[in-house]
Scaffold this active site. Structure first.
Site, PDB file in Angstrom:
ATOM      1  N   ASP A  45     -52.811   1.571  29.677  1.00  0.00           N
ATOM      2  CA  ASP A  45     -53.057   0.568  30.717  1.00  0.00           C
ATOM      3  C   ASP A  45     -54.395  -0.145  30.499  1.00  0.00           C
ATOM      4  O   ASP A  45     -55.272  -0.141  31.362  1.00  0.00           O
ATOM      5  CB  ASP A  45     -53.018   1.252  32.087  1.00  0.00           C
ATOM      6  N   ASN A  73     -54.752  -4.016  31.898  1.00  0.00           N
ATOM      7  CA  ASN A  73     -54.952  -3.070  32.995  1.00  0.00           C
ATOM      8  C   ASN A  73     -54.275  -3.555  34.272  1.00  0.00           C
ATOM      9  O   ASN A  73     -54.437  -4.696  34.687  1.00  0.00           O
ATOM     10  CB  ASN A  73     -56.443  -2.858  33.244  1.00  0.00           C
ATOM     11  N   ARG A  81     -46.346   3.867  35.422  1.00  0.00           N
ATOM     12  CA  ARG A  81     -45.204   4.749  35.715  1.00  0.00           C
ATOM     13  C   ARG A  81     -43.919   3.939  35.867  1.00  0.00           C
ATOM     14  O   ARG A  81     -42.859   4.350  35.401  1.00  0.00           O
ATOM     15  CB  ARG A  81     -45.483   5.560  36.978  1.00  0.00           C
ATOM     16  N   ASP A  97     -49.941  13.106  33.693  1.00  0.00           N
ATOM     17  CA  ASP A  97     -51.181  12.340  33.634  1.00  0.00           C
ATOM     18  C   ASP A  97     -51.896  12.639  32.323  1.00  0.00           C
ATOM     19  O   ASP A  97     -51.910  13.791  31.857  1.00  0.00           O
ATOM     20  CB  ASP A  97     -52.080  12.682  34.823  1.00  0.00           C
ATOM     21  N   ASP A  99     -54.876  13.023  31.381  1.00  0.00           N
ATOM     22  CA  ASP A  99     -55.997  13.955  31.282  1.00  0.00           C
ATOM     23  C   ASP A  99     -55.600  15.375  31.655  1.00  0.00           C
ATOM     24  O   ASP A  99     -56.437  16.279  31.649  1.00  0.00           O
ATOM     25  CB  ASP A  99     -57.182  13.484  32.143  1.00  0.00           C
ATOM     26  N   ASP A 183     -48.100   7.979  45.005  1.00  0.00           N
ATOM     27  CA  ASP A 183     -47.277   9.096  44.550  1.00  0.00           C
ATOM     28  C   ASP A 183     -46.715   9.878  45.736  1.00  0.00           C
ATOM     29  O   ASP A 183     -45.603  10.401  45.685  1.00  0.00           O
ATOM     30  CB  ASP A 183     -48.052  10.015  43.605  1.00  0.00           C
ATOM     31  N   ARG A 211     -62.088  16.248  35.173  1.00  0.00           N
ATOM     32  CA  ARG A 211     -62.870  15.535  34.174  1.00  0.00           C
ATOM     33  C   ARG A 211     -64.329  15.467  34.594  1.00  0.00           C
ATOM     34  O   ARG A 211     -64.642  15.268  35.770  1.00  0.00           O
ATOM     35  CB  ARG A 211     -62.331  14.110  34.007  1.00  0.00           C
TER      36      ARG A 211
END
Length: 429
Positions: A45, A73, A81, A97, A99, A183, A211
């Site tokens: 993205d 982006n 998604r 996801d 990460d 979501d 993260r």
């Protein structure tokens, strides 16, 4: 030559995901699903940190088919998604996801669970790595359940296995107009439309990774975005469910998880303008969906704060919020020979405040923690009978020592990505 339909499409939306993407893709590559039965659709993205290039390198060497889509982006996870859903061919889809990472055998076990039980959604156990994760729904594996008779309403993130036929039949997509809670909307709709939901609680299927740069967190943005999220979820519930207990038990989720935090400790430092605006944003939601059945499913301090929001009493609300923030213990007031217990938070029986006693009334679950409380004989009998029935119908496999250890384990539950708290097992089920 006809290409066989994959069992599962793994959809990965990625934005500035390095170096976490390396472990993410390694966890996909390590899955035990036959390589001809899995496909990956990865959507970059608009990353500038090498994410897109690494996805293309992975696609060139991966043992399963990988499609990489690179786009400008889009501003959030919904766009990637939806792009992935438009290209998916699998019988199931799983949103991963970039990460995070999958647990060993995760896809194989979740697909087997769905196939064996004919369920449309499978929740695999989630563990947090350097962050917390929802926990109250992993008490035991459930081959078939639904959103009303389990605690799954407190995990509405997208990282679950969904039957693609369900998604396409109802034209389900992520709402790209929402900056947070998109979501939750998608997953709640899937729960409500599904022909059963499975919970795989005895094997870790997903690792939610914290993260260090904080980029995994849903953008905080303006507080108004939280009201947008609450409004969208409440509207969905109202559209899909008629008024009554089933709707009310699910309304607890947006009231408790999305709306109530707007009237928490931060409210004390909000400007008068923001306070007024929060009450204005809450007003139509309180008028439409707040009722006694929703209120009785909350703890006293939660119920009291939302009652004051509904009554539009910010002057009284600040006292209650300050009391809760200070972690003070409300005095217990026992009446009716110990069978009725009130928690005397601020303004209890204050004539000027005029708050009904019922707002301060603790239910049996909350009251049992206080010495001197005597549960009404009929209530105690019914509770004991219900326990006996549960033990008969759903025997727990773990021995008493493990059960005792589990009972002492604290319940955590902040999923920043889905903007949700997991209250463990509140008086909501």
């Amino acid at each position: 030559m006809t290409v066989a339909q994959p069992d599962v499409t793994v959809i990965i939306g990625a934005y500035e995901a390095m170096p976490y993407l390396v472990d993410c893709l390694a966890s996909v590559e390590a899955q035990t699903v036959d390589r001809t039965r899995i496909e990956v659709i990865a959507v970059d993205d608009g990353s500038t940190d090498g994410t897109g290039e690494y996805l293309e390198e992975f696609a060139a060497r991966a043992p399963m088919p990988v499609t990489v889509i690179r786009q400008a982006n889009s501003g959030g996870p919904s766009g990637p998604r939806n792009v992935g859903l438009g290209r998916a061919r699998g019988r199931y889809v799983f949103f991963l996801d970039a990460d995070d990472r999958l647990g060993p055998e995760a896809l194989q076990r979740m697909i087997a669970m769905a196939d064996e039980n004919g369920t449309d959604v499978v929740l695999g156990k989630v563990e947090g790595v350097n962050r917390s994760a929802p926990r109250s729904m992993w008490d035991k594996t459930l081959k078939r359940t639904d959103v009303f008779s389990s605690n799954i309403k407190f995990t509405l993130s997208a990282q679950k296995l969904f039957r693609r036929e369900l998604i396409e039949r109802h034209g389900m997509r992520f709402d790209e107009s929402l900056w947070t809670g998109e979501d939750a909307l998608f997953t709640m709709e899937a729960y409500l439309r599904a022909n059963g939901v499975s919970v795989l609680a005895d094997h870790t299927c997903y690792y939610l990774v914290g993260r260090e740069d904080g980029k995994h967190v849903t953008r905080s943005g303006s507080y108004t975005l939280r009201f947008d999220s609450a409004r969208a979820l409440m509207t969905l519930l109202a559209d899909l469910l008629p008024p009554g207990p089933k709707r009310d038990v699910l309304m607890v989720r947006p009231f408790l998880v999305t709306l109530l935090p707007q009237f928490g400790p931060k409210f004390l430092t909000d400007s008068e303008e923001i306070r007024r605006n929060k009450f204005e944003l809450a007003r139509p939601l309180m008028e439409a969906y707040w009722n006694e059945d929703v209120a009785r499913r909350l703890k006293v301090d939660e119920r009291l704060r939302l009652h004051l929001v509904a009554a539009e009493r910010p002057d009284l609300l600040t006292d209650v919020v300050a009391f809760v923030k200070a972690k003070k213990e409300a005095p217990a007031v026992l009446e009716k020979k110990g069978r009725r217990l009130y928690l005397a938070y601020p303004h209890f029986r204050d004539r000027a405040a005029d708050i009904p006693d019922a707002v301060y009334l603790a239910d049996a679950r909350e009251a049992r923690a206080f010495p001197g409380y005597r549960e009404a004989p009929l209530d105690a009998f019914l509770r004991g009978a219900a326990r006996k029935v549960r033990r008969t119908l759903f025997p727990r496999p773990n021995p008493p020592r493990e059960r005792a250890a589990a009972a002492k384990e604290p319940v955590h539950g902040l999923s920043q990505r889905e903007g949700a708290t997991d209250p463990g097992a509140p008086a909501t089920t």
